[in-house]
Motif scaffolding. Structure first.
Motif, short mmCIF file in Angstrom:
data_model
loop_
_atom_site.label_atom_id
_atom_site.label_comp_id
_atom_site.label_asym_id
_atom_site.label_seq_id
_atom_site.Cartn_x
_atom_site.Cartn_y
_atom_site.Cartn_z
N GLN A 1 1.15 -1.09 -0.07
CA GLN A 1 -0.02 0.35 -0.33
C GLN A 1 0.88 1.15 -0.09
O GLN A 1 0.29 2.04 -0.51
CB GLN A 1 -0.87 -0.26 1.12
CG GLN A 1 -1.76 1.27 1.12
CD GLN A 1 -2.97 0.87 0.00
OE1 GLN A 1 -2.77 0.52 -0.57
NE2 GLN A 1 -3.63 2.20 0.25
N THR B 1 2.47 1.27 -3.69
CA THR B 1 1.20 1.88 -4.39
C THR B 1 0.81 3.51 -4.43
O THR B 1 0.55 4.26 -5.06
CB THR B 1 0.37 0.91 -4.63
OG1 THR B 1 -0.40 0.86 -3.43
CG2 THR B 1 0.42 -0.31 -5.51
N ALA C 1 -3.09 0.55 -10.07
CA ALA C 1 -4.19 0.99 -8.35
C ALA C 1 -5.67 0.88 -8.39
O ALA C 1 -6.37 0.65 -7.28
CB ALA C 1 -3.02 1.44 -8.05
N GLN D 1 -4.62 -5.67 -2.28
CA GLN D 1 -4.43 -4.47 -2.06
C GLN D 1 -5.55 -4.10 -0.97
O GLN D 1 -4.99 -2.81 -0.86
CB GLN D 1 -4.27 -3.68 -3.53
CG GLN D 1 -4.35 -2.45 -3.31
CD GLN D 1 -4.40 -1.43 -4.86
OE1 GLN D 1 -3.62 -2.16 -6.00
NE2 GLN D 1 -5.21 -0.79 -5.65
#
Length: 711
Positions: free
Chosen positions: A42, A45, A124, A284
């Motif tokens: 996380q 990204t 993402a 994610q």
């Protein structure tokens, strides 16, 4: 957990075959790496790590052979094969997203005009909004890659660049089972902007099968054929409306359809790629959810921690004022001079039993019956104790087969001849006036037990200093608050005084738990007795000198306390002293000594994430330092109340970094053992007999106030 005495036996028969549970290690091995990996992903990204969100200035233009290339191209060395849109054909392209606000609005606008477009999505965002990816494709639009995070690919490392492209394909596979060969380099517009480091990156992308899509120059009109680039903004929406009404645009289509590509840009993927893509999306989502949840958890935990510290100070001050009002000039209860029975359970205590008996015999309260209850020792404990019994008739030695500390104390109660009982660990050294001060609060008819003040004798090494700070800063401040709130959960086995009739009224010490002192104290509250704290009754104890010994001791304390809390859980619904204790004491233990410690490893991982990946790492560090400063200030106050030097405070930051983590793991292991029903065996700590010498070295008896105390 609240401080208490150490184990003096190797346990009752039902504990002998028990094994320490290992499930907690499996739990940590499975959860913390996954959580940390999700947070790391996380952070990667969402933040600038090995990449740039800002386009770097070009050091050299695109090669001359590609200067006039069309907007749809593949790069080969310094040249490029390219195509453009035919006359009257407009390829609308949108960079970024999918966005939950603008993407549906653009889709509705395009559907209204029966137009199609190409959406260059970031991986993402596609993983976050897979439903929008499916909607884009279902309505006949084309999807290309805009990398995973939208970072500058030209100035990224090779590893970062490969991950940006590969993960985007994974997100598309997980969202709707496809991969794409269309790519728009982030932060580029026309072919001319593929300059500098962007050109080699474009070349490598072409080598991996990507078709690069740029935008036509601003002077090109729809009538000539046009690739138009938009971001997902309100301006893009308005300009799309204007283009859709342009009379020079006869056809609005996708990149592939406009160039007449013979192969589709999007192709279906197999089941393995779908599964991996789905796992990527879940991973994610785990990271994003963890960040959101942990932000709240960290905020609440920090707030509770600060509230606890300030509350401890307020109640400690209230405790001091209460005692100050009760002493000079206040009506006094009679001073207790009655005989006192001292119970000393012992198992293989040859190193410390002599010092303990010497300190008891030197007590200013001479009317003593000292019962040493040997719990099946295999060393010289009995021999040493009998030597003292031969020299002083106040000492008596009782022997029993090994059955555990609670059984040894109950054995001693059967021989008790005094109305007051003091329980002592066999490695504890009493100051001369400790017994006399300890029993005085029992003059009040409602008081059934009194907790003394246990001090760490062997505090010269770092581990001893940490435990010294814990005893003063943690345990003793807690005891002051517990007395004011009337919910003291533990009278420590190292130094505690009881009415004999209060002990007999609850059936003596129970062998149901490994925390016999906590179990007994909770039973006294539920029987209607009050339990108080006498800060001036001081005993010196020997604490563990290795991390292994400390782990075993605290594991037993914590596990036993959980057993006692569960056993007395109904106290929260009772009335009077019992209900007050249950709602205050048990709730406090559950919140601050079970639940928050269980979250501590996760909170620490998130603090590391905050320092590494958030936009304000300095803020995270300042917050941590500020919290540490508050703890140091409260610890200094606690040391002053206990008449201790504040020099050991230098060790507190290191305690928070190392010692605290050990205590949290102990709580986790204890909770797992308790929940899974594992039985914990008694763990005996190796003694060196240093408490007496250490007490003398530290400075001997502390200054005292008047003996008589009313409560």
């Amino acid at each position: 957990m609240a401080a208490r005495g150490k184990a003096t036996g190797n346990g009752a028969a039902r504990h002998k075959q028990a094994r320490d549970p290992r499930a907690h290690w499996l739990f940590l091995a499975l959860t913390l790496p996954v959580l940390f990996g999700a947070l790391l992903f996380q952070g990667w990204t969402e933040n600038e790590v090995d990449g740039s969100k800002i386009k770097q200035d070009c050091t050299r233009p695109v090669p001359a052979a590609a200067a006039d290339a069309g907007p749809v191209l593949t790069v080969n060395g310094d040249g490029a094969r390219s195509t453009s849109m035919p006359a009257g054909t407009v390829a609308l392209t949108y960079d970024g997203g999918p966005d939950p606000y603008w993407t549906p609005r653009l889709l509705a606008l395009l559907k209204k005009h029966r137009a199609h477009a190409t959406f260059f999505l970031e991986g993402a965002d596609a993983a976050q909004y897979p439903d929008l990816v499916r909607q884009i494709r279902a309505e006949g639009h084309e999807i290309g890659s805009h990398s995973y995070t939208g970072a500058d690919l030209g100035n990224a490392s090779g590893v970062r660049r490969a991950l940006e492209l590969r993960l985007t394909q994974g997100a598309f596979a997980g969202a709707d089972g496809f991969r794409t060969k269309l790519l728009r380099m982030p932060m580029t517009t026309t072919v001319a902007t593929l300059c500098g480091a962007e050109w080699p990156a474009a070349q490598r992308a072409s080598e991996h099968g990507y078709t690069l899509v740029a935008a036509d120059r601003s002077h090109r009109k729809p009538a000539h054929g046009l690739v138009r680039q938009f971001s997902l903004t309100s301006l893009a929406y308005r300009e799309t409306q204007q283009l859709l009404a342009d009379p020079g645009a006869r056809r609005f289509t996708t990149i592939s359809a406009g160039t007449g590509a013979t192969e589709p840009a999007m192709t279906e993927v197999g089941a393995p790629q779908r599964w991996l893509g789905t796992a990527l999306i879940w991973f994610q989502q785990l990271g994003r959810s963890s960040v959101s949840a942990l932000t709240w958890v960290l905020t609440i935990a920090a707030a509770l921690g600060l509230i606890r510290l300030f509350t401890l100070v307020l109640f400690a001050r209230a405790h001091v004022r209460r005692l100050e009002r009760e002493r000079p000039g206040a009506p006094r209860l009679r001073q207790i001079t009655d005989p006192v029975t001292v119970l000393v359970p012992a198992y293989n205590e040859e190193a410390g039993i002599g010092g303990t008996l010497r300190s008891l015999l030197a007590s200013t309260h001479q009317r003593l019956q000292i019962l040493v209850i040997d719990d099946g020792s295999t060393d010289r404990t009995v021999e040493i104790a009998e030597g003292y019994a031969e020299r002083d008739p106040r000492v008596q030695v009782l022997c029993q087969p090994n059955a555990g500390k609670a059984a040894a104390l109950n054995h001693g109660l059967a021989y008790t001849r005094s109305p007051y009982v003091v329980m002592v660990d066999a490695d504890t050294v009493f100051e001369a006036d400790a017994i006399e001060r300890l029993i005085q609060p029992l003059a009040h008819p409602a008081v059934g037990a009194v907790s003394g003040n246990t001090k760490v004798g062997n505090r010269t090494r770092l581990l001893g200093r940490w435990q010294h700070l814990e005893y003063v800063f943690g345990f003793n401040l807690d005891r002051r608050m517990f007395e004011v709130l009337e919910c003291m959960p533990t009278v420590p086995g190292a130094i505690g005084a009881f009415r004999l009739d209060s002990l007999m009224g609850v059936g003596g010490l129970s062998e149901d738990t490994l925390a016999e002192d906590t179990d007994l104290t909770m039973a006294l509250w539920r029987a209607g007795w009050r339990v108080v704290y006498e800060e001036n009754a001081i005993a010196w104890t020997e604490v563990p000198t290795t991390l292994r010994q400390l782990w075993r001791q605290r594991y037993r304390w914590c596990y036993g306390t959980l057993q006692a809390m569960w056993k007395h859980r109904r106290a929260v619904r009772e009335v009077g002293h019992a209900g007050r204790f249950g709602r205050r004491g048990l709730s406090y233990l559950l919140l601050f000594q079970v639940l928050l410690p269980l979250l501590a490893p996760v909170i620490d991982v998130f603090m590391l994430y905050s320092v590494l990946f958030t936009d304000s790492p300095v803020k995270s560090v300042v917050t941590w330092v500020g919290f540490l400063a508050v703890q140091i200030a409260v610890a200094a106050y606690a040391l002053r109340l206990d008449g201790e030097s504040r020099r050991p405070l230098w060790a507190l930051p290191f305690q928070l970094l190392v010692y605290r983590q050990l205590m949290y793991l102990v709580v986790l292991q204890s909770v797992v053992a308790f929940v899974t029903g594992s039985r914990l065996k008694w763990q005996r700590m190796h003694r060196s007999g240093t408490a007496a010498a250490a007490a003398q070295h530290i400075g001997g008896p502390h200054d005292r106030r008047s003996l008589t105390v009313t409560r």
